[in-house]
Design a protein around this motif. Structure first.
Motif, PDB file in Angstrom:
ATOM      1  N   ASN A  72       0.812  -1.222   0.000  1.00 40.94           N
ATOM      2  CA  ASN A  72       0.000   0.000   0.000  1.00 40.94           C
ATOM      3  C   ASN A  72       0.842   1.268   0.000  1.00 40.94           C
ATOM      4  O   ASN A  72       0.428   2.284  -0.564  1.00 40.94           O
ATOM      5  N   THR A  76       3.085   1.388  -3.991  1.00 36.09           N
ATOM      6  CA  THR A  76       2.237   2.431  -4.572  1.00 36.09           C
ATOM      7  C   THR A  76       3.046   3.686  -4.856  1.00 36.09           C
ATOM      8  O   THR A  76       2.932   4.291  -5.935  1.00 36.09           O
ATOM      9  N   THR A  80       3.599   5.038  -8.771  1.00 35.64           N
ATOM     10  CA  THR A  80       3.043   6.336  -9.169  1.00 35.64           C
ATOM     11  C   THR A  80       4.138   7.365  -9.434  1.00 35.64           C
ATOM     12  O   THR A  80       4.024   8.174 -10.360  1.00 35.64           O
ATOM     13  N   ASN A 136       2.263  13.608  -1.409  1.00 35.39           N
ATOM     14  CA  ASN A 136       1.882  12.270  -1.859  1.00 35.39           C
ATOM     15  C   ASN A 136       2.386  11.170  -0.937  1.00 35.39           C
ATOM     16  O   ASN A 136       1.594  10.321  -0.487  1.00 35.39           O
ATOM     17  N   TRP A 137       3.662  11.169  -0.664  1.00 35.52           N
ATOM     18  CA  TRP A 137       4.220  10.066   0.117  1.00 35.52           C
ATOM     19  C   TRP A 137       3.661   9.999   1.534  1.00 35.52           C
ATOM     20  O   TRP A 137       3.311   8.903   2.006  1.00 35.52           O
ATOM     21  N   TYR A 140       0.218   8.455   1.246  1.00 36.29           N
ATOM     22  CA  TYR A 140       0.277   7.001   1.054  1.00 36.29           C
ATOM     23  C   TYR A 140       0.438   6.300   2.396  1.00 36.29           C
ATOM     24  O   TYR A 140      -0.205   5.273   2.668  1.00 36.29           O
ATOM     25  N   GLY A 144      -2.173   3.796   4.078  1.00 34.61           N
ATOM     26  CA  GLY A 144      -1.666   2.456   4.377  1.00 34.61           C
ATOM     27  C   GLY A 144      -1.855   2.059   5.829  1.00 34.61           C
ATOM     28  O   GLY A 144      -1.993   0.876   6.145  1.00 34.61           O
ATOM     29  N   THR A 151      -4.987  -6.572  -0.695  1.00 35.86           N
ATOM     30  CA  THR A 151      -3.971  -6.855  -1.711  1.00 35.86           C
ATOM     31  C   THR A 151      -3.985  -8.284  -2.234  1.00 35.86           C
ATOM     32  O   THR A 151      -3.205  -8.612  -3.122  1.00 35.86           O
ATOM     33  N   SER A 225      -7.935  10.823  -5.592  1.00 35.56           N
ATOM     34  CA  SER A 225      -8.036   9.603  -4.785  1.00 35.56           C
ATOM     35  C   SER A 225      -9.454   9.321  -4.309  1.00 35.56           C
ATOM     36  O   SER A 225      -9.760   8.177  -3.947  1.00 35.56           O
ATOM     37  N   THR A 228     -11.411   6.282  -5.572  1.00 40.01           N
ATOM     38  CA  THR A 228     -10.892   4.932  -5.333  1.00 40.01           C
ATOM     39  C   THR A 228     -11.026   4.495  -3.887  1.00 40.01           C
ATOM     40  O   THR A 228     -10.703   3.351  -3.561  1.00 40.01           O
TER      41      THR A 228
END
Length: 229
Positions: A72, A76, A80, A136-137, A140, A144, A151, A225, A228
């Motif tokens: 995740n 990811t 990306t 972004n990071w 994530y 996560g 998964t 996002s 999703t």
């Protein structure tokens, strides 16, 4: 958050009429439905891969070698980041390599606009990297930890749900981007949040996320996002 707006290294260019709005559009823009072909191809390829033995073997291998957290967050982030910056560098090559630039000139909307100097181009990439590292990071990692995606191969959506997820995500992005973008054009937020994004009137690929971190978080991450989650 107020972000200093860097002054372009090149002197301001005189305003031009929007000739691109009345000239013949690029090759693929005047064919109804063609612009959706790549989206339909990606959806179809996803469904086919998920239904194949290769897909099952891949997800089995993935979960045998990595934890859900690693999938995740780390995987990811890797996919990306490489995808975005990889394609950005491809389009950058079309901007700076004369032979490649000549190939795309017939399809450019603003072919007479002078290219962005390399020094400014590199600064645009720096701002992109800043947004990814600090927005972004961490996002994530947040997802996560608090709401990770399943998964395993058994948890993959079927064909209909895959199609619906793609379309719903696209609708969230298109509608959400329009209204949030319009909101940031208000007098209250334009100068402090959105003006940086409009520094270049003839944008290149990397200027898609050349913006303040607040705008990047809301528009480039949250809106994209949303479909999703």
């Amino acid at each position: 958050m107020h972000t200093h707006i860097r002054t372009p290294l090149t002197p301001p260019r005189p305003a031009e009429e929007h000739k691109w709005a009345i000239t013949k559009p690029p090759l693929f823009n005047n064919k109804p439905g063609v612009s959706l072909l790549h989206t339909l191809f990606i959806i179809s390829a996803t469904v086919v891969f998920h239904k194949s033995q290769y897909g099952k073997d891949f997800y089995t291998w993935l979960n045998a070698n990595y934890t859900p957290w690693e999938i995740n967050v780390y995987i990811t982030a890797a996919i990306t980041t490489v995808w975005y910056f990889g394609w950005g560098l491809v389009f950058m090559a079309f901007d700076f390599i004369p032979a490649l630039n000549n190939l795309i000139k017939p399809y450019q909307i603003q072919p007479t606009t002078p290219p962005i100097p390399l020094k400014e181009y590199l600064w645009i990439i720096v701002i992109n990297l800043r947004n990814w590292v600090f927005v972004n990071w961490p996002c994530y990692a947040f997802i996560g930890y608090f709401c990770p995606f399943k998964t395993s191969y058994e948890s993959l959506p079927g064909g209909f749900m895959t199609f619906f997820t793609y379309i719903f995500a696209l609708l969230c992005e298109e509608v959400g981007f329009f209204y949030i973008h319009r909101f940031f054009h208000s007098k209250r937020w334009y100068a402090s949040v959105h003006k940086l994004h409009h520094q270049y009137t003839a944008p290149v690929a990397f200027t898609a996320e050349y913006c303040t971190m607040i705008e990047h978080l809301v528009v480039s991450y949250c809106i994209v996002s949303l479909g999703t989650v």
